[in-house]
Design a protein around this motif. Structure first.
Motif, mmCIF file in Angstrom:
data_model
loop_
_atom_site.group_PDB
_atom_site.id
_atom_site.type_symbol
_atom_site.label_atom_id
_atom_site.label_comp_id
_atom_site.label_asym_id
_atom_site.label_seq_id
_atom_site.Cartn_x
_atom_site.Cartn_y
_atom_site.Cartn_z
ATOM 1 N N ASN A 1 0.824 -1.211 0.000
ATOM 2 C CA ASN A 1 0.000 0.000 0.000
ATOM 3 C C ASN A 1 0.855 1.255 0.000
ATOM 4 O O ASN A 1 0.479 2.285 0.527
ATOM 5 C CB ASN A 1 -0.917 0.010 1.228
ATOM 6 N N SER A 2 2.033 1.147 -0.609
ATOM 7 C CA SER A 2 2.903 2.321 -0.637
ATOM 8 C C SER A 2 2.306 3.404 -1.507
ATOM 9 O O SER A 2 1.351 3.190 -2.243
ATOM 10 C CB SER A 2 4.288 1.936 -1.179
ATOM 11 N N VAL A 3 2.916 4.596 -1.480
ATOM 12 C CA VAL A 3 2.421 5.734 -2.250
ATOM 13 C C VAL A 3 2.450 5.465 -3.742
ATOM 14 O O VAL A 3 1.630 5.991 -4.502
ATOM 15 C CB VAL A 3 3.241 6.998 -1.907
ATOM 16 N N PHE A 4 3.344 4.605 -4.223
ATOM 17 C CA PHE A 4 3.445 4.322 -5.652
ATOM 18 C C PHE A 4 2.260 3.525 -6.172
ATOM 19 O O PHE A 4 2.011 3.497 -7.372
ATOM 20 C CB PHE A 4 4.750 3.577 -5.946
ATOM 21 N N ASP A 5 1.533 2.877 -5.260
ATOM 22 C CA ASP A 5 0.373 2.106 -5.696
ATOM 23 C C ASP A 5 -0.752 3.000 -6.225
ATOM 24 O O ASP A 5 -1.643 2.536 -6.927
ATOM 25 C CB ASP A 5 -0.156 1.249 -4.548
ATOM 26 N N SER A 6 -0.725 4.294 -5.894
ATOM 27 C CA SER A 6 -1.770 5.209 -6.365
ATOM 28 C C SER A 6 -1.467 5.762 -7.753
ATOM 29 O O SER A 6 -2.301 6.441 -8.350
ATOM 30 C CB SER A 6 -1.929 6.372 -5.376
ATOM 31 N N LEU A 7 -0.280 5.476 -8.273
ATOM 32 C CA LEU A 7 0.098 5.992 -9.580
ATOM 33 C C LEU A 7 -0.440 5.112 -10.699
ATOM 34 O O LEU A 7 -0.534 3.899 -10.563
ATOM 35 C CB LEU A 7 1.624 6.081 -9.695
ATOM 36 N N GLY A 8 -0.754 5.753 -11.820
ATOM 37 C CA GLY A 8 -1.219 4.987 -12.973
ATOM 38 C C GLY A 8 -0.085 4.390 -13.771
ATOM 39 O O GLY A 8 -0.273 3.416 -14.501
ATOM 40 N N ASP A 9 1.132 4.962 -13.666
ATOM 41 C CA ASP A 9 2.285 4.444 -14.387
ATOM 42 C C ASP A 9 2.805 3.180 -13.719
ATOM 43 O O ASP A 9 2.625 2.967 -12.505
ATOM 44 C CB ASP A 9 3.406 5.482 -14.414
ATOM 45 N N ASP B 1 0.906 -1.469 -7.803
ATOM 46 C CA ASP B 1 -0.337 -2.112 -8.234
ATOM 47 C C ASP B 1 -0.552 -2.017 -9.738
ATOM 48 O O ASP B 1 -1.192 -2.878 -10.346
ATOM 49 C CB ASP B 1 -1.532 -1.468 -7.520
ATOM 50 N N ALA B 2 -0.049 -0.950 -10.370
ATOM 51 C CA ALA B 2 -0.230 -0.787 -11.806
ATOM 52 C C ALA B 2 0.413 -1.928 -12.578
ATOM 53 O O ALA B 2 -0.093 -2.360 -13.613
ATOM 54 C CB ALA B 2 0.351 0.551 -12.260
ATOM 55 N N VAL B 3 1.576 -2.456 -12.060
ATOM 56 C CA VAL B 3 2.236 -3.581 -12.708
ATOM 57 C C VAL B 3 1.354 -4.812 -12.609
ATOM 58 O O VAL B 3 1.178 -5.562 -13.581
ATOM 59 C CB VAL B 3 3.620 -3.836 -12.086
ATOM 60 N N ARG B 4 0.795 -5.008 -11.407
ATOM 61 C CA ARG B 4 -0.096 -6.166 -11.231
ATOM 62 C C ARG B 4 -1.301 -6.077 -12.171
ATOM 63 O O ARG B 4 -1.679 -7.037 -12.825
ATOM 64 C CB ARG B 4 -0.590 -6.233 -9.784
#
Length: 506
Positions: A7-15, A31-34
């Motif tokens: 749930n890190s801050v990078f999970d909110s990014l679309g990239d 999450d975007a990779v997943r």
């Protein structure tokens, strides 16, 4: 952004955001990779860059990855196959991690670039279209109508319409000048009522009309023949100007409404084409006016150098003889020479005026104009019979000039007792006489400047007639009358109404 911190801050990014070890195997991901790959954490933990993106991009990826480890950062484009199995283009940026986790050597950020590529492809397409437009416009070796035809074909391809036309407006009529259609149901030269078309609104408003779905966007136009009988369901048309007046329209239309509105680019393209057509028509009209002016100047020079010089020589010689002999006959010759010079000057001025554009026409009674012209022509014992009175749209002064020259021509060639008749035609009128007529071999020459078979004729009368007719947009023809004389027919005349024929007048 790690396996331990999903749930890190990078999970909110679309990239896509990920790190890899020195061998290019994923270490962390967001999450975007997943979401993009459809892989779970266990599968991603074993995935390398060459497996994350299509293998065809592997060599480029490897090169970019190694370059980033050496220089600090690098960019590359690669294709990722999504969870749905769809190839999706990405721009991937690699940055070296000097102070990152011990097992992470590089951080990667992948941005999906389908939209960017679509924009680039669209810009490339537009650039190609504009280049073709320029090549068409710059091709002076092609006739104007062929240039317009090529522009219409290009516009049809860009807009996806079945029809493209350049048309002109003549009063209440709409004339197709250049046509591109899917079949032969519509051809250049055809005329329809302006009120039946969508172009009538373009002409009236002097603005580009944009209708993706006529029934939806302009219900009042859906009541016109263009929609009810011809099925025109979408329309994009721009006005064409000549001499600051609306000449007609440059337009595209189709029988199927568009699902999407015409884009700003499509509207701009049609406007660009219509402006070139306007400029080219303006140039052609200016060239024609200059050519006619030059022709007039040449005629004037010929008259001044020859036709006017002859009567001047007569006057000079006659005055010398009159001074020597005092004979009145020599003065009479001077008067006749002066009369001829006066006729020549009047005809030259008339020719100069016929070269002017007719800007203002109005309904005029043909019989009234003919009778007034008859009264001032000097017709002696000749007879005028107006056998059909018409009200036509014309410049009254020019029309009177036309009649005066026809009547004078009839008297000069038919004799002082000639009968001249003005009769109605389906789309105009005719002026016929019972004189000696004009031989068929000379009928093509009679409208040429300076041509005359009469001793006292200037040779400009019928040229004036021809140019007055042309200035009105009428066609003039010459045939033999029922009485064996000359019959001049004027067609293409805008007839307002026809009334009962008048009585012959002497």
């Amino acid at each position: 952004m790690s396996r331990q911190s999903p749930n890190s801050v990078f999970d909110s990014l679309g990239d896509l955001v990920f790190t890899t070890d020195e061998r290019g195997t994923l270490v962390t991901w967001n999450d975007a990779v997943r979401g993009a790959t459809g892989l779970d954490d266990g599968e991603l933990r074993k995935t390398t860059l060459s497996e994350l993106f299509e293998r065809v991009d592997g060599e480029a990826l490897d090169s970019a990855f190694e370059a980033a480890r050496e220089t600090g950062h690098e960019r590359v484009e690669a294709t990722l196959v999504t969870a749905e199995g769809t190839p999706s283009p990405y721009e991937v940026r690699f940055d070296r991690l000097d102070d990152g986790p011990t097992d992470a050597a590089v951080v990667g950020v992948g941005r999906e670039i389908t939209a960017r590529r679509a924009r680039e492809a669209e810009l490339t397409k537009r650039e190609s279209v504009l280049r073709e437009v320029y090549e068409i416009m710059a091709d002076r070796d092609q006739p104007f109508t062929e240039q317009v035809d090529r522009l219409l074909a290009l516009g049809q391809d860009v807009l996806g319409t079945g029809y493209g036309t350049l048309s002109s407006v003549a009063g209440d009529e709409y004339v197709f000048e250049v046509v591109r259609a899917p079949d032969d149901s519509l051809e250049a030269g055809e005329t329809i009522p302006l009120s039946a078309t969508n172009c009538e609104r373009t002409v009236a408003t002097e603005q580009t009309l944009v209708l993706a779905d006529i029934a939806r966007d302009a219900p009042d136009l859906a009541e016109r023949t263009g929609f009810t009988e011809w099925g025109i369901s979408c329309y994009l048309g721009a006005p064409v100007y000549v001499d600051e007046e609306v000449y007609g329209t440059f337009c595209f239309y189709d029988e199927t409404p568009r699902a999407e509105p015409f884009s700003e680019w499509e509207v701009t393209l049609v406007d660009l084409m219509s402006r070139w057509v306007s400029a080219e028509l303006e140039r052609r009209h200016t060239t024609d006016r200059l050519r006619r002016t030059n022709d007039q100047l040449e005629r004037f020079a010929a008259v001044v150098s020859h036709d006017l010089r002859n009567p001047m020589n007569v006057i000079e010689g006659s005055l010398e003889l009159a001074a020597d002999t005092g004979d009145e006959e020599h003065f009479e010759r001077c008067r006749r020479a002066l009369d001829r010079m006066d006729r020549l000057v009047d005809d030259l001025l008339s020719l100069a005026r016929t070269g002017e554009t007719i800007d203002d026409v109005a309904p005029v009674a043909l019989s009234t104009v003919a009778e007034r012209a008859w009264e001032t022509t000097g017709t002696d014992d000749a007879t005028l019979a107006v056998e059909a009175d018409l009200t036509v749209r014309a410049d009254e002064g020019r029309l009177r000039q036309l009649f005066e020259n026809l009547f004078r021509n009839a008297v000069e060639h038919g004799g002082p007792r000639v009968t001249v008749r003005v009769v109605a035609l389906d789309d105009g009128f005719a002026v016929a006489d019972d004189g000696s007529g004009i031989p068929p071999a000379e009928r093509e020459q009679v409208f040429e400047s300076g041509f005359s078979t009469a001793t006292e004729g200037t040779g400009f009368g019928l040229t004036i007639v021809s140019e007055v007719a042309e200035a009105h947009g009428w066609d003039v023809g010459l045939a033999e009358s029922a009485d064996g004389g000359a019959r001049f027919e004027f067609t293409g005349v805008d007839v307002v109404e026809e009334v009962e024929p008048g009585e012959p007048r002497t």
